[in-house]
Write a protein that holds these residues in place. Sequence first.
Motif, mmCIF file in Angstrom:
data_model
loop_
_atom_site.group_PDB
_atom_site.id
_atom_site.type_symbol
_atom_site.label_atom_id
_atom_site.label_comp_id
_atom_site.label_asym_id
_atom_site.label_seq_id
_atom_site.Cartn_x
_atom_site.Cartn_y
_atom_site.Cartn_z
ATOM 1 N N HIS A 41 -1.297 5.801 9.041
ATOM 2 C CA HIS A 41 -1.507 5.126 8.398
ATOM 3 C C HIS A 41 -2.386 5.299 6.717
ATOM 4 C CE1 HIS A 41 -1.016 0.311 7.924
ATOM 5 N NE2 HIS A 41 -2.496 0.382 8.458
ATOM 6 N N GLY A 42 -3.276 6.136 6.863
ATOM 7 C CA GLY A 42 -4.574 6.400 5.716
ATOM 8 C C GLY A 42 -3.332 6.781 4.900
ATOM 9 N N GLU A 43 -2.454 7.624 5.290
ATOM 10 C CA GLU A 43 -1.452 8.365 4.014
ATOM 11 C C GLU A 43 -0.952 7.231 3.324
ATOM 12 O OE1 GLU A 43 -3.014 9.823 5.854
ATOM 13 O OE2 GLU A 43 -4.193 11.345 4.210
ATOM 14 N N ILE A 44 -0.369 5.798 3.940
ATOM 15 C CA ILE A 44 0.438 5.048 3.697
ATOM 16 C C ILE A 44 -0.636 3.661 2.344
ATOM 17 C CG2 ILE A 44 1.101 2.640 3.739
ATOM 18 C CD1 ILE A 44 3.649 4.810 4.941
ATOM 19 N N TYR A 45 -1.492 3.800 3.095
ATOM 20 C CA TYR A 45 -3.180 3.666 1.183
ATOM 21 C C TYR A 45 -2.964 4.007 0.826
ATOM 22 C CZ TYR A 45 -7.886 2.685 1.476
ATOM 23 O OH TYR A 45 -9.347 1.786 1.188
ATOM 24 N N GLY A 74 5.806 0.611 0.026
ATOM 25 C CA GLY A 74 4.187 0.463 0.972
ATOM 26 C C GLY A 74 5.431 0.338 2.096
ATOM 27 N N ALA A 75 6.745 -0.455 2.190
ATOM 28 C CA ALA A 75 7.109 -1.074 3.137
ATOM 29 C C ALA A 75 8.364 -0.226 3.521
ATOM 30 C CB ALA A 75 8.042 -1.995 2.858
ATOM 31 N N ALA A 76 8.694 0.384 1.961
ATOM 32 C CA ALA A 76 10.193 1.685 2.545
ATOM 33 C C ALA A 76 9.391 2.866 3.482
ATOM 34 C CB ALA A 76 10.615 1.828 0.796
ATOM 35 N N PHE A 77 8.603 3.142 2.636
ATOM 36 C CA PHE A 77 7.315 3.699 3.568
ATOM 37 C C PHE A 77 7.217 4.322 4.619
ATOM 38 C CE2 PHE A 77 4.901 5.555 -1.186
ATOM 39 C CZ PHE A 77 6.111 6.617 -1.016
ATOM 40 N N GLY A 78 7.164 2.369 4.698
ATOM 41 C CA GLY A 78 6.476 2.746 6.930
ATOM 42 C C GLY A 78 8.345 2.695 7.267
ATOM 43 N N VAL A 79 9.200 2.384 6.652
ATOM 44 C CA VAL A 79 10.226 2.368 7.986
ATOM 45 C C VAL A 79 10.280 3.829 7.810
ATOM 46 C CG1 VAL A 79 12.847 2.285 7.251
ATOM 47 C CG2 VAL A 79 11.729 -0.075 6.685
ATOM 48 N N GLY A 80 10.912 4.844 6.310
ATOM 49 C CA GLY A 80 10.729 6.687 6.031
ATOM 50 C C GLY A 80 9.758 6.822 7.297
ATOM 51 N N LEU A 81 8.243 6.293 7.631
ATOM 52 C CA LEU A 81 7.666 6.977 8.230
ATOM 53 C C LEU A 81 8.090 6.774 10.129
ATOM 54 C CD1 LEU A 81 5.069 8.188 8.970
ATOM 55 C CD2 LEU A 81 4.150 5.388 9.215
ATOM 56 N N GLU A 82 8.351 6.120 10.168
ATOM 57 C CA GLU A 82 9.049 5.414 11.734
ATOM 58 C C GLU A 82 10.650 6.276 11.902
ATOM 59 O OE1 GLU A 82 10.927 3.766 14.688
ATOM 60 O OE2 GLU A 82 11.628 3.942 12.820
ATOM 61 N N THR A 201 12.913 -4.311 15.425
ATOM 62 C CA THR A 201 11.699 -4.678 15.919
ATOM 63 C C THR A 201 10.787 -3.498 15.442
ATOM 64 O OG1 THR A 201 12.623 -6.366 17.549
ATOM 65 C CG2 THR A 201 10.303 -6.204 17.289
ATOM 66 N N ILE A 202 10.801 -2.540 15.626
ATOM 67 C CA ILE A 202 9.771 -1.416 15.830
ATOM 68 C C ILE A 202 9.878 -1.070 14.091
ATOM 69 C CG2 ILE A 202 8.972 0.659 16.412
ATOM 70 C CD1 ILE A 202 9.954 0.143 18.907
ATOM 71 N N ILE A 203 11.574 -0.987 13.764
ATOM 72 C CA ILE A 203 11.056 -1.133 12.140
ATOM 73 C C ILE A 203 10.254 -1.747 11.561
ATOM 74 C CG2 ILE A 203 12.465 -0.325 9.751
ATOM 75 C CD1 ILE A 203 14.875 0.819 12.358
ATOM 76 N N LEU A 204 10.983 -2.881 11.988
ATOM 77 C CA LEU A 204 10.220 -4.398 11.385
ATOM 78 C C LEU A 204 8.407 -4.138 11.521
ATOM 79 C CD1 LEU A 204 11.486 -7.079 9.488
ATOM 80 C CD2 LEU A 204 11.164 -8.017 11.300
ATOM 81 N N PHE A 206 6.860 -1.721 11.317
ATOM 82 C CA PHE A 206 5.910 -0.163 10.796
ATOM 83 C C PHE A 206 6.340 -0.745 9.310
ATOM 84 C CE2 PHE A 206 6.230 2.510 14.214
ATOM 85 C CZ PHE A 206 5.696 3.686 13.582
ATOM 86 N N ALA A 207 7.393 -1.668 8.835
ATOM 87 C CA ALA A 207 7.499 -2.477 7.180
ATOM 88 C C ALA A 207 6.583 -3.121 7.176
ATOM 89 C CB ALA A 207 8.859 -2.988 7.413
ATOM 90 N N ILE A 208 6.582 -4.337 8.048
ATOM 91 C CA ILE A 208 5.050 -5.675 7.388
ATOM 92 C C ILE A 208 3.609 -4.172 7.695
ATOM 93 C CG2 ILE A 208 4.242 -7.134 8.539
ATOM 94 C CD1 ILE A 208 6.647 -8.249 10.018
ATOM 95 N N GLY A 209 3.494 -3.652 8.776
ATOM 96 C CA GLY A 209 2.613 -2.712 8.549
ATOM 97 C C GLY A 209 1.942 -2.218 7.790
ATOM 98 N N SER A 210 2.945 -1.419 7.004
ATOM 99 C CA SER A 210 3.426 -0.197 5.994
ATOM 100 C C SER A 210 2.331 -0.923 4.646
ATOM 101 C CB SER A 210 4.426 1.001 5.999
ATOM 102 O OG SER A 210 3.994 1.086 7.249
ATOM 103 N N MET A 211 3.610 -2.353 4.562
ATOM 104 C CA MET A 211 3.714 -2.874 3.641
ATOM 105 C C MET A 211 2.069 -3.216 3.499
ATOM 106 S SD MET A 211 6.092 -5.821 3.262
ATOM 107 C CE MET A 211 4.988 -7.065 3.720
ATOM 108 N N MET A 212 1.316 -3.854 3.935
ATOM 109 C CA MET A 212 -0.492 -4.708 3.916
ATOM 110 C C MET A 212 -0.865 -2.891 3.928
ATOM 111 S SD MET A 212 -0.886 -7.226 6.843
ATOM 112 C CE MET A 212 0.464 -8.678 6.611
ATOM 113 N N GLY A 213 -0.566 -1.894 4.663
ATOM 114 C CA GLY A 213 -1.936 -0.853 4.142
ATOM 115 C C GLY A 213 -1.576 -0.243 2.884
ATOM 116 N N ALA A 214 0.045 -0.295 2.419
ATOM 117 C CA ALA A 214 -0.233 0.313 0.507
ATOM 118 C C ALA A 214 -0.756 -1.171 -0.139
ATOM 119 C CB ALA A 214 1.500 0.390 0.511
ATOM 120 N N ALA A 215 -0.475 -2.622 0.061
ATOM 121 C CA ALA A 215 -1.320 -3.465 -0.891
ATOM 122 C C ALA A 215 -2.709 -3.087 -0.666
ATOM 123 C CB ALA A 215 -0.997 -4.607 -0.044
#
Lengths: 304, 334
Positions: A41-45, A74-82, A201-204, A206-215
């Motif tokens: 998550h820190g790296e998404i940030y 960030g959401a795209a990164f989150g999906v990729g990370l997942e 659901t899990i991918i979603l 991740f997308a939401i969480g990573s979106m927030m991390g990147a923002a």
Amino acid sequence: MFDPYYLQQLAIGLSQGVIYALMAIGFTLIFGVLNVVNFAHGEIYTLGAFVGLLVITALAPPLLVVVLVVAAVGAAFGVGLERIAFKPFRRFSDEASLKSRAMRESTLMSSLAVSIVAREGLELAFGSQMQTLPFDQLINKPIALGPITIVTGDVIIFAVAAVMLIGLQWLLTRTRVGLAIRAVSANPLGAKYVGIDTDRTIILTFAIGSMMGAAAGVLVGLYYGAIFPAMGFVPGIKAFVAMVMGGLSSIPGAVICALLLGLSEGLATTFISSNWADMVAYGFLIVTLIFFPQGLFGAGRERV
Amino acid sequence: MSEIRRLIRPVPILLALVIFVAVPLGLAQFGKGYFFQIANLVLIFALLAASLHLVAGVAGLLHLGHAAFYGIGAYVAALLGTELKLGFLWGLPAGGLAAAVLALIVALPTMRLVSIYFAVATLAIGQMIHTVLLNWVSLTKGPNGVLLFSGIKLFGWAAKTPVAIYFVVAVVVAASIFAIHRLGHSYYGNALRSLREDDQCADAMGIDTVRLKIEVFTLSAFFAGIAGALWAYTTGYVSPTDFNFSNSILVLAMVVVGGLGSLPGAIIGAFLLILLPEVLRGFGDVRNVLVGLVMFFSILFLPKGLFGEVSALTFVRRHFGRSQNRVPGGEVGW
């Protein structure tokens, strides 16, 4: 009697706490659902901050557009990370392996490995030095507020954190998607049996969480005016601490604890020295764990 | 016949030959002190990984602050050497004991925690120790670190050449790893495994889980402290950055890549993750990315590690244990 200096320090601590909270929201969302700690998550940030730098230097759009673009990336990164760090370890979906420690530790280590690759890759691309953001884009214009001074960034970050928290609470409690997320969080196998697409659901999530991390990353980068590849580490740890203090799966709890952490660090900086401020945060964590092993807001609550 | 076969076990002898004969001979061919530095580093990290294996692998506790105890050992040895002029013979045990005592103190309140709470508590403890090392400037010299000029001296004999230093490190590491091996494959080790498998069940069967956790945490910190003291004496310089969170994670990665719960796995993991960046030095800056990739793929394709516990157990049984060639009237194997 009450020196405005202390009020100023409190304000600084609070704005630090809001930054931690911004990070802790996404962290807790992902933990609450998958029951694994997402070390990347820190790296998404950090990636969010660097994408922000690229967008700003290339196009120099208004702030809102920057944040939206970064959130989308960030959401795209989150999906990729997942996809690369978590999905391969969900091959076995029976209850025993969902609960097994080995599974949990392997995702922990795989997210860690991905975070190492991301961080080192960024250092390769940008160098480990500080990158400065264009001065006119920064969000640190001072605002005088009675005896104390805050900057525009404080207001913006606070507003974004509030919007995220409220939006997420609305999403989780008022929508079908949120219901699915909460169902997966409570019992992945049960959710699967009642026809919820757990993978999606899990991918979603991740997308939401990573979106927030990147923002969060781009906002903090604009707030301080400098970004570097290892910038995600300290807020990541603090978000982790806040998450545990808040009871691991309670998002409002994590936010309140992040604010507490920031405030206590601000006070520690005032009364002791900024070098020892970290001790206060970790000391808080240990005390919480010993006296409130469920976290301050964990017990008796629904997960998420 | 079987008596003789029992006494001559091939693997330990082979290992001893490699560590004490082949490696120094081979490295002496190159004649560079640098290679011995790497060899020392590998041995020290093998000991570190083995000590973490005791907590993370055998007892199944996710320990995220191991490097801090390693740091305590290094600082105690270095400061005893520079401030009090006490030599290696004092610094080595003192480093281990200081780490163990500190571990005992922090373990008493925190070892009741389980699972992720335990991991976070150890993370916080590690970060606190790191903060102290970094900021207690009057004692630890802060970020500048401590320089230790006195080399290794044993009973009037000074280990000056790289080969001599290597031998001292190798003897200490081999003895410590042997101790960890015996501990892991004893009844005590089995009690620790029961903690890992199901601590509530172990509790119900009358095993004092909290006490066991405190003991194993302390023991592991002792060996980490020994490794730290060796590090201080081989490099002659300790600074707080060597003992930060990413080092804890590096050691954990060694244990996981090698296979959680297997001692040979932990040591192989240490070899791999220390030697790989050195071998890949030619690749320049890409090497850290490659290390991350190796870690990722080894977790992805070998979820049980390079040398997982089950294969490690049969291996150990065959070569080290007595359970297979049990003598009549002898004790039951581990």
